[in-house]
Every structure is written in structure tokens, then in C-alpha cells.
Design an enzyme around this catalytic site. Structure first.
Site, mmCIF file in Angstrom:
data_model
loop_
_atom_site.group_PDB
_atom_site.id
_atom_site.type_symbol
_atom_site.label_atom_id
_atom_site.label_comp_id
_atom_site.label_asym_id
_atom_site.label_seq_id
_atom_site.Cartn_x
_atom_site.Cartn_y
_atom_site.Cartn_z
ATOM 1 N N HIS A 118 -4.122 3.126 -3.377
ATOM 2 C CA HIS A 118 -4.324 2.592 -2.023
ATOM 3 C C HIS A 118 -3.590 1.268 -1.816
ATOM 4 O O HIS A 118 -2.804 1.142 -0.877
ATOM 5 C CB HIS A 118 -5.814 2.399 -1.716
ATOM 6 N N HIS A 135 0.841 -1.200 0.000
ATOM 7 C CA HIS A 135 0.000 0.000 0.000
ATOM 8 C C HIS A 135 0.873 1.245 0.000
ATOM 9 O O HIS A 135 1.281 1.715 1.068
ATOM 10 C CB HIS A 135 -0.894 -0.013 1.244
ATOM 11 N N GLU A 163 -18.491 -4.707 24.060
ATOM 12 C CA GLU A 163 -17.616 -5.880 24.125
ATOM 13 C C GLU A 163 -16.387 -5.748 23.220
ATOM 14 O O GLU A 163 -15.280 -6.097 23.599
ATOM 15 C CB GLU A 163 -18.372 -7.159 23.733
ATOM 16 N N HIS A 190 -28.947 -16.315 23.911
ATOM 17 C CA HIS A 190 -27.912 -16.146 24.932
ATOM 18 C C HIS A 190 -27.145 -17.442 25.212
ATOM 19 O O HIS A 190 -26.216 -17.445 26.022
ATOM 20 C CB HIS A 190 -28.533 -15.645 26.240
HETATM 21 C C1 TPP Z 1 -11.532 -4.971 9.682
HETATM 22 C C2 TPP Z 1 -11.003 -4.770 8.313
HETATM 23 N N1 TPP Z 1 -11.820 -4.815 7.267
HETATM 24 C C3 TPP Z 1 -11.335 -4.674 6.021
HETATM 25 C C4 TPP Z 1 -10.014 -4.506 5.790
HETATM 26 C C5 TPP Z 1 -9.473 -4.408 4.377
HETATM 27 N N2 TPP Z 1 -9.042 -3.022 4.117
HETATM 28 C C6 TPP Z 1 -7.777 -2.666 4.188
HETATM 29 S S1 TPP Z 1 -7.573 -1.008 3.981
HETATM 30 C C7 TPP Z 1 -9.235 -0.778 3.797
HETATM 31 C C8 TPP Z 1 -9.852 0.580 3.671
HETATM 32 C C9 TPP Z 1 -8.938 1.570 3.153
HETATM 33 O O1 TPP Z 1 -9.378 2.851 3.436
HETATM 34 P P1 TPP Z 1 -8.568 3.790 4.415
HETATM 35 O O2 TPP Z 1 -8.625 3.270 5.766
HETATM 36 O O3 TPP Z 1 -9.090 5.154 4.183
HETATM 37 O O4 TPP Z 1 -7.080 3.664 3.906
HETATM 38 P P2 TPP Z 1 -6.384 4.491 2.747
HETATM 39 O O5 TPP Z 1 -7.211 4.321 1.514
HETATM 40 O O6 TPP Z 1 -6.325 5.888 3.211
HETATM 41 O O7 TPP Z 1 -5.041 3.853 2.601
HETATM 42 C C10 TPP Z 1 -9.908 -1.981 3.879
HETATM 43 C C11 TPP Z 1 -11.364 -2.117 3.704
HETATM 44 C C12 TPP Z 1 -9.177 -4.466 6.927
HETATM 45 N N3 TPP Z 1 -7.857 -4.319 6.823
HETATM 46 N N4 TPP Z 1 -9.685 -4.579 8.164
#
Ligand code: TPP
Length: 673
Positions: free
Chosen positions: A264, A31, A421, A483
Site C-alpha cells: 500500500h 504508494h 456540513e 452552539h
Molecule cells: C482523511 C484521511 N485519513 C487518513 C489518511 C491516511 N491514509 C492514506 S491511505 C489510507 C487507507 C488506505 O486504504 P485504501 O483507501 O483502501 O487504499 P489502498 O490500500 O487500496 O491503496 C489512509 C488511512 C488519509 N489520506 N486521509
């Protein structure tokens, strides 16, 4: 002429960006966008504010830094390398390769300076809240040392982090608890994987955090003056956590891909990388280029950090001379020292005669443990009276009144997580990551699913987090199937490096707690009953081996072996009595912790579970996993359907968990073997 001032800072930022982009390019995965967009924020924070000693990453006086958007890992690795941590350029070249110290997402214990394993979005946010809470508790416990221990928790969080529910839970609690030494920089780039955040995330984040009781500030995340001023303001705000909403451009500098989702999660590509370097006036070769001026600046900055640490040493030594007793307690806490006679002290809290629920035994053991181990702290997600997890002596951590301005007393030992939780899981982990405490969090077992991602990270990161789950079976009764856990117990057992205990009586519960407190390489989960259990005469010493022969078979012939845990152990004992009356010899093996049992030497395991015997497992849960331990030809009396709303005795009868029903099934099964 040497580069100086703002220009030199910019050179350092470019160095971070290109190291990151080159590493992603070489790995052909990763990334680049977030490191390139967040480099200004990170450089200002690390160079001007963050206290650390690259030569001693565990220095107790350091600030914590959590990269919650773990996919931006190269940003952190670049910083660690450039600031002189023990992370070489070769390590950076090995980004994302097998066995390297630079895995795809930061993993604590691989590279020095990685404070938390991050990647599952939102978790790092919650960990930071736990660290900030631990920090306030530390200042409250050792006020004599405040001058040395006053540190801060910083983090970078992303759109993804702030979309996740776990972050909302943790943020709400952080605001309530007024964690004023927590400062997050929000990399507000409006881009996530599918494109613009306009697709799914348009709330006013600043207003949301204002409402949680945070201090918020919007800035341009590439303007170093604004970044510095905003962090300075947040540092001075010590009564509220801070969120700095920094508008940034993802992949800043990439001519065609900046500001798009393309940057990204994939390498820039050779052409885009080349054009990015050309636009910045950066040499195309060598890769992983570090300009001498930038290198010198980073070295000078880390020298300053080292000097500040030396200064801290002097200050701490002076404080220690003035308050030796506080320093001794603080240092013992940092080492999480445990008394040698811990087991004896926990055992003294229980007996072998009384019928009690294991949650109630646990409640008694917690009081003894809290007296023996001052760093044991914990609480429940608004279920304290049910999970029986409050520490009687020491009070609560919490606001002194409902008013928003009311001060918070951090000196207590019982935590109130509220009905959160998942936040509790991440915060417990954050407290464990901070150090100085052995933390626990409790809820009903069926809701362990609400915190599973945090439990998994505790297991992966080898944290000493303790998760207590009461109401551990259908025998919780009238609350009904919503539950009543069925698959939770085996599914927790499936998790690598999580010890899952399900004790049957007082001594076994004491063994479970001793094991959880002593364990240094991973978390422990405990399954505890709501209902009273008849005492089985369990042994703390033997239970400490995970499984043991509770009873040899009485009566003639080769014995059948009943294997049970928790509430089904007394049932197995009664069934064995019944079988004996019918002339069938039955051994009973109590198995409070399969994981610990599996770590025993082979000859011990064989002694408890000899080959060739007839095995019957009785456990009010999904039982498929047991086939691996006692053979697929075993009889497994469990549950593969949801429960029902009814009194526990009725459930036992309807689902066949009575001595008569179990004995009957065994008798019908034995001839068919
Ligand atoms: C709990 C979770 N769900 C999904 C992902 C997969 N994932 C990695 S980055 C991302 C979203 C990226 O958006 P952002 O946080 O704004 O990062 P940026 O584009 O700025 O690098 C997702 C959905 C993850 N790492 N963790």
C-alpha cells in the site's frame, strides 16, 4: 510483429504499472499498490470513455476525472504523461521532490489534468458530487447547448474514501439529486493500511449505495470486458449516479507483496520490483521504460481524443450559431464575469441607519449579488432560515416531490445540502472546481469544525468557495455553549490563504461579499451575527482594506486604540464614548478582515495601527492571535472559556462585554502600562 488487441492493451497497463512502481522506487516513498491494482480500471476508462484534450486540459466539453484516493497519484501522473499531457518523463522522475509538478498527492495547478487536489480521503468523492451537480445545473441553464455540454464525471474511489463520513454525506445527496452523470469506479481491494478491511469495514457497500439511490454493479476489476461493459451500462444510466464495485488485487503482479498491506504505502523494494518485472517479462533496464508499441498506442489514443475534440468544436460552433444568446451566457459564466459596478450594487442593498444582525445584512446583500452575478449559487446545511442564505429569485435545486422517481429541477439557484456540513464543504469545492459558478455554503459557525478539511482544501487549492458562518459568538444566547463558538474564529484565521471576514454593519457586510465574489485566488469565510447590531457608520470602501480607523479619538492625551470586529465594533464605539466622557481619548479601529488588512501596504497599516499606542482588542472569541498584530503588551478582552446558556444581554453582562465593564477594565489597565 507489432503487439495488437488485448495483448497491446495489457502492454499499456503494464507500462502504467511499471512507470508508477519505478517512480515510487526512485522517490523511495509513495504508494505503488493502488496504481498497480487500479491500472486496468484506469486504462479502460481513459482509453475507451474519458473525453479530454491533452493539449487543452481546460476544454469546457471535457469529462472530469477525480482520483479520490490521492495516494495513488502515480497512477494519474502515468496516465497524464502517457496520454500526452504536458507532463514529461523528467516530471515523473521528480515524483515527490521539492518544487516538482508531481507532488506526493495530486495538487490542482501543478500538473495539467489534475482536476482536484486529493489525498484527504473522501474529499475527492465529495468534489466529484459537486462537479456532477454543477454539470446538471449547466445543462438545465443552457439546454440549447446540451448536445455539446453533455459530459460526465468519473472517479476512482477506494476503501478509505468509502469509510470516510464525508463520502457518505455526499453520496446520500448525490442519490437524492439523481446525479446521473456521476460514475465512480470503486477499487475494491480489501486492503487498507492496517491490513485487511475485515478489520474495520465489512458492510455491504453495494447495498448501502443501492439504498442511497445509486446504480451499482460488481465486477472483476482486472477483466477489461467486464470493466468496459460496466462503464457502458453506467454511462447509459443517466437518472442515477453509478458505483462500479471492481474487485481488484492491490499491487497486482508483485510476487510476494500483492494482496497485502505491504504494497500500500512503501516502495516494492529492489528485489520485489525486479521479480515483478521478470514475471511480466519486462526489461530490468532502463527504469521508466516505455515500450515503443505502448507509446504508439497511447499516441494514437490521444490523437483520437484530439479528433473528438475537433469534432466537438464544430458541433459547438453550430449550436452557438443557432443559439447565440445561450452561448454568450454560457461563455460569460465560464469566465465568471462580474459587473464593474458590483460594489455599488451591493452597497445599494444596505443602509447605515438600521439596527440589523449581520446575517440579515448578508441576506440582503445576497439578493443584490444574485441579481448582479447570475452564477452566484448556494445554500445551507438545513439552516437557510437562520443563515438567511436563500436566493429569493430563481427557486431551489431539488426534487419536485418526495417520491424516489420524482424528477429533479436543476435550474434553481438555492441549494439544500441537508444536515451535511462536511458534504456541503466538499460539494461547494467541487462546484467551484467544475467552473461556471461562484458557490457558497452556510451553517452555524460552531459547525465550521464539521467542514474544516474541505475549507482547508479550498484554501490550498485556491478555490473561489464562499463559506458563511452565522451565530458567530456567545451572543447567540440561549442555545448555549454547544452552539457558541470560542476558538473557531481565530482557528479559521490561522488557516493560510483563507480570508476570514467578520463585518460589523451593512456597508462592511457589502464589502465582505464584494471581496468574496471578486477573489480569484482563494476562499472566503464570513462570520455573521445572530443578534441585531447598532449601526456604526462603517464604510464599504475602507472596509475593503480589511481594517480602518472608524473613529479618531475625542478628548485629551495620547489616545488608546480599541480594535474590534463584528458585534464588538458597536461595543467599542460605545466604550469610546464612555471613555471620552471620562477624559480618555479613544480611537476605534474596525477590523472586519485581518487577512486583507495584512496585505495592505506597510504605510497604510502603520497609519491605522501606529506603533507606540496603547491597544485594546475587544472580540468575543479566543484572542491570542491579536498579540501578533497589536503587540503582546495590548489588553485583549476576549473569551478563553466556553460560553453559557442564557439570553445574550445576560451573557454580555456576565462575561464583561458591556461598555461599562470594558471601559472599567481599560481604565484599570492604562496606568499599569
Ligand atoms: C482523511 C484521511 N485519513 C487518513 C489518511 C491516511 N491514509 C492514506 S491511505 C489510507 C487507507 C488506505 O486504504 P485504501 O483507501 O483502501 O487504499 P489502498 O490500500 O487500496 O491503496 C489512509 C488511512 C488519509 N489520506 N486521509
Amino acid at each position: 510483429m507489432a503487439t495488437i488487441g488485448a495483448e497491446l492493451d495489457q502492454l499499456c497497463v503494464e507500462t502504467i504499472k511499471f512507470l508508477s512502481a519505478d517512480a515510487v522506487e526512485k522517490a523511495n516513498s509513495g504508494h505503488p499498490g493502488a496504481p498497480m491494482g487500479g491500472a486496468d480500471l484506469a486504462f479502460v476508462l481513459w482509453s475507451k470513455f474519458l473525453r479530454f484534450d491533452p493539449k487543452d486540459p481546460h476544454w469546457l466539453g471535457r469529462d472530469r476525472f477525480v482520483l479520490s484516493n490521492g495516494h495513488a497519484s502515480m497512477l494519474l501522473y502515468s496516465l497524464l504523461h502517457l496520454f500526452g499531457f504536458d507532463l514529461s518523463l523528467e516530471d515523473i522522475r521528480q515524483f515527490r521532490q521539492f518544487g516538482s509538478r508531481t507532488p506526493g498527492h495530486p495538487e490542482r495547478g501543478h500538473a495539467p489534468g489534475v482536476e482536484a487536489t486529493t489525498g484527504p480521503l473522501g474529499q475527492g468523492f465529495g468534489n466529484g458530487v459537486g462537479m456532477a451537480l454543477a454539470h446538471e445545473m449547466t445543462i438545465a441553464r443552457y439546454p440549447e447547448l446540451e448536445e455539446a455540454l453533455a459530459s460526465r464525471v468519473f472517479g476512482i474511489v477506494s476503501d478509505g474514501d468509502l469509510m470516510e463520513g464525508v463520502a457518505s454525506e455526499a453520496a446520500s445527496l448525490a442519490g437524492h439529486l439523481r446525479l446521473g452523470h456521476l460514475i465512480y469506479l470503486y477499487d475494491d481491494n480489501h486492503i487498507s493500511i492496517e491490513g485487511s478491511t475485515a478489520l474495520a469495514f465489512t458492510e455491504d457497500v453495494a447495498k448501502r449505495f443501492d439504498a442511497y439511490g445509486w446504480h451499482t454493479k460488481r465486477i472483476d476489476g482486472h477483466d477489461h470486458h467486464q470493466i468496459e461493459d460496466a462503464i457502458q451500462e453506467a454511462v447509459q444510466e443517466t437518472k442515477r449516479p453509478s458505483l462500479i464495485l471492481a474487485r481488484t488485487l492491490i499491487g497486482k503482479g508483485a510476487p510476494t507483496k500483492a494482496g497485502t498491506a505491504k504494497v500500500h504505502g512503501e516502495p516494492l523494494g529492489p528485489e520485489e520490483l525486479k521479480r515483478t518485472k521478470e514475471a511480466a517479462g519486462w526489461p530490468l533496464t532502463p527504469e521508466f521504460y516505455i515500450p515503443p508499441d505502448a507509446l504508439e498506442r497511447f499516441r494514437a489514443l490521444s490523437e483520437d481524443k484530439r479528433a473528438a475534440r475537433e469534432e466537438w468544436n464544430r458541433r459547438y460552433d453550430a449550436l452557438r450559431a443557432r443559439s447565440p444568446e445561450a452561448a454568450r451566457r454560457f461563455e460569460s459564466a465560464a469566465r465568471l464575469e462580474l459587473p464593474e459596478d458590483l460594489e455599488a450594487r451591493l452597497l445599494a442593498a444596505v443602509d447605515t441607519k438600521t439596527s440589523l444582525a449581520t446575517r440579515a445584512w448578508s441576506g440582503k446583500v445576497i439578493q443584490a449579488a444574485a441579481r448582479a452575478v447570475p452564477w452566484l449559487i448556494g445554500g445551507s446545511a438545513d439552516l437557510g432560515p437562520s443563515t438567511i442564505t436563500d436566493i429569493d429569485q430563481g427557486g431551489s435545486v431539488g426534487r419536485e416531490a418526495l417520491e424516489i422517481e420524482a424528477p429533479v429541477d436543476y435550474s434553481g439557484r438555492t441549494l439544500h445540502f441537508g444536515v451535511r456540513e462536511h458534504g456541503m464543504g466538499a460539494i461547494v469545492n467541487g462546484i467551484a472546481l467544475h467552473g461556471g459558478y461562484i458557490p457558497y455554503g452556510a451553517t452555524f459557525m460552531v459547525f465550521s469544525d464539521y467542514m474544516r478539511p474541505s475549507i482547508r482544501l479550498a484554501a490550498l487549492t485556491r478555490l473561489r468557495s464562499i463559506f458563511l458562518f452565522t451565530h458567530d459568538s456567545v451572543f447567540l444566547g440561549e442555545d448555549g455553549p454547544t452552539h457558541q463558538p470560542i476558538e473557531q474564529l481565530p482557528s479559521l484565521r490561522l488557516m493560510p490563504n483563507l480570508d476570514v471576514w467578520r463585518p460589523a454593519d451593512g456597508p462592511e457586510t457589502a464589502a465582505a461579499w464584494a471581496s468574496a465574489i471578486r477573489r480569484t485566488d482563494g476562499p472566503t469565510a464570513m462570520a455573521l451575527t445572530r443578534q441585531k447590531l447598532a449601526p456604526v457608520g462603517g464604510s464599504m470602501d475602507l472596509a475593503a482594506r480589511g481594517g480602518y480607523v472608524l473613529r479618531e479619538g475625542a478628548g485629551g492625551g495620547t489616545p488608546v486604540t480599541l480594535v474590534a470586529s463584528g458585534s464588538e465594533t458597536p461595543l467599542a464605539v460605545s466604550t469610546a464614548d464612555l471613555l471620552a466622557k471620562k477624559g480618555i481619548a479613544a480611537r476605534v479601529v474596525s477590523m472586519p478582515c485581518v487577512d486583507v488588512f495584512q496585505r495592505q501596504p506597510e504605510d497604510y497599516r502603520r497609519e491605522v495601527l501606529p506603533t507606540g499606542l496603547a491597544y485594546v482588542v475587544v472580540e468575543a472569541a479566543q484572542t491570542d492571535l491579536w498579540a501578533a498584530l497589536v503587540g503582546a503588551d495590548s489588553l485583549r478582552i476576549g473569551l478563553d472559556h466556553f460560553g453559557a446558556s442564557a439570553p445574550a444581554e445576560v451573557i454580555a453582562k456576565e462575561f464583561g462585554f458591556t461598555p461599562d465593564a470594558v471601559a472599567d477594565r481599560i481604565q484599570r489597565w492604562l496606568p499599569s502600562r
